[in-house]
Design an enzyme around this catalytic site. Structure first.
Site, short mmCIF file in Angstrom:
data_model
loop_
_atom_site.label_atom_id
_atom_site.label_comp_id
_atom_site.label_asym_id
_atom_site.label_seq_id
_atom_site.Cartn_x
_atom_site.Cartn_y
_atom_site.Cartn_z
N ASP A 192 -9.14 -9.35 -17.21
CA ASP A 192 -9.39 -10.49 -18.11
C ASP A 192 -8.11 -10.79 -18.88
OD1 ASP A 192 -10.18 -12.30 -20.02
OD2 ASP A 192 -11.71 -11.00 -20.92
N HIS B 29 0.81 -1.22 0.00
CA HIS B 29 0.00 0.00 0.00
C HIS B 29 0.85 1.27 0.00
CE1 HIS B 29 -3.49 2.39 0.24
NE2 HIS B 29 -4.22 1.65 1.03
#
Length: 450
Positions: free
Chosen positions: A376, A154
């Site tokens: 994808d 992060h």
């Protein structure tokens, strides 16, 4: 379900990072980000009878090598609070095998088992002088269904930037003709220059604000579109006649979590502190592109003073305070974030909050509309993007995450980490369960064959 690790290797950028890019300068907002990995778990069923799992793993690794040439800081190491050394040390890629069928796992998702799909401990306090920004774990089921676990540090990127990276990696993986947008590595640190040194007291206060030593247990609930519409109507007020989905859900969750806390602990906090990160990219003048790398977020802080005589928070009260907190992050306040006054105010706030046992903190975040269901690689969009399982050591306590439930879906998942006694009360609350469905089945597309 048993998972066996088959191999571990390091994926390096396809081309060496130029010498003039050896050091990536972080921003002040990166320095203020939690020192932890953000976990993302993508589930891909086998939609093709002739799927070649080995070929897919090779495709993942080759495309990862290509995208790391573009996102070169992610192949480096976090050496200190100011720079990432872009030394091409690479990203760990773990291959694993799971017994059984992915569809069986998704029929009744085992939340406690989710951490087995991750390459690192998610949301835990990370300390060290050489931290890898990214780690990957690909687990193949016997049916050739694939689970991709990704951990991203992060202090290098926020969730929006992580989504941009993962979508870009997927574009290369599926051989898309779409151009991968080059990340903007300079705007954040130019607008918010880092502090060359942070006091040990500030670092300690900051870690104490985000991380606590008690064990937290994870639960997953789903709010369908009808429930969300009803909750938005219930949360309306004269000041906020049109609460957003997230605002309405925040109020609903705070209402019932605070009640669960009072029941489980037999005490009432004096104040509720509600936080939610705000993406500043479009609030800055001029606006920054979505491709802006790093953490370009700031926490909105909302406070609610509890009345011991009230059995429940009034509808609209939390939404009004949250809306005010969001609105307070305007162009003027954003421009003042790097000033000494802002730094001092933040330091004092963090210290006062974590040392005051009468303040109950609810830490919200959302990954909605960040494109995670568009990751994808060429074998279809994920049927599920999950968060993680239980938090064991030095985990973010009372962490509340909103996530989408699927591509184009209007439902929202709630991932809630809290203490077991509070969760036990919440799970018996009929009013809460009237809107929130506990851990429902993940349905495959009609052509899913596993």
């Amino acid at each position: 379900m048993n998972i066996t690790i088959l191999s571990k290797e390091t994926i390096k950028p396809l081309a060496p990072t130029p010498h003039h890019h050896k050091y990536y300068k972080v921003s002040l907002l990166d320095q203020f980000a939690p020192s932890s990995y953000m976990p993302f778990i993508f589930f891909y069923p086998n939609k093709f009878a002739d799927r070649d799992a080995a070929g897919i793993l090779t495709q993942l690794k080759e495309s990862l090598s290509q995208i790391l040439t573009i996102y070169y800081p992610l192949a480096g190491r976090v050496k200190d609070t100011v720079y990432v050394e872009c030394n091409d040390e690479g990203v760990e890629f773990i291959e694993a095998q799971a017994n059984g069928s992915l569809s069986d796992f998704l029929k009744q998702p085992d939340i406690a088992a989710l951490n087995n799909f991750l390459p690192r401990n998610g949301n835990g306090l990370e300390k060290g002088c050489s931290i890898s920004p990214v780690a990957i774990k690909a687990t193949v089921f016997e049916c050739s269904g694939i689970v991709l676990g990704v951990c991203i540090f992060h202090k290098v990127v926020d969730a929006a930037a992580a989504g941009e990276f993962l979508q870009s990696w997927a574009k290369i993986g599926r051989g898309s003709k779409e151009t991968v947008e080059l990340p903007n590595f300079t705007s954040a640190s130019s607008l918010f220059p880092p502090r060359e040194s942070l006091s040990s007291k500030f670092v300690r206060d900051f870690d104490n604000f985000f991380f606590q030593g008690s064990k937290s247990f994870m639960r997953r609930f789903v709010f369908d579109a009808t429930a969300i519409t009803t909750l938005r109507t219930k949360a309306t007020s004269e000041k906020v006649p049109n609460p957003s989905r997230v605002e309405a859900l925040m109020e609903f969750v705070v209402q019932h979590l605070s009640t669960a806390f009072k029941t489980a602990k037999s005490e009432t906090p004096e104040t509720l502190m509600i936080t939610h990160p705000v993406n500043l990219r479009k609030r800055i003048e001029p606006p920054l592109p979505d491709s802006t790398f790093g953490n370009v977020i700031w926490l909105a802080f909302a406070f609610y003073d509890c009345d011991p005589s009230e059995t429940k928070i009034k509808p609209g009260d939390v939404v009004e305070r949250v809306r005010e907190a969001f609105a307070a992050l305007d162009k003027e306040s954003i421009s003042e974030l790097e000033t000494d006054d802002a730094f001092t105010s933040l330091s004092e706030l963090l210290e006062s909050v974590y040392t005051n046992e009468k303040i109950k903190i609810y830490r919200f975040t959302s990954t909605c509309n960040m494109g995670f269901y568009d990751v994808d690689f060429g074998w279809g969009k994920p049927v599920w993007v999950a968060h993680m399982g239980n938090m064991v050591d030095y985990r973010c306590k009372q962490q509340i995450v909103f996530m989408e439930t699927g591509h184009m879906s209007k439902d929202i998942e709630l991932w809630l980490a809290a203490e077991e006694d509070e969760l036990s009360v919440l799970e018996k609350n009929a009013e809460f369960l009237a809107y929130a469905t506990p851990n429902p089945t993940i349905w495959l597309d009609s052509d899913g064959t596993n």
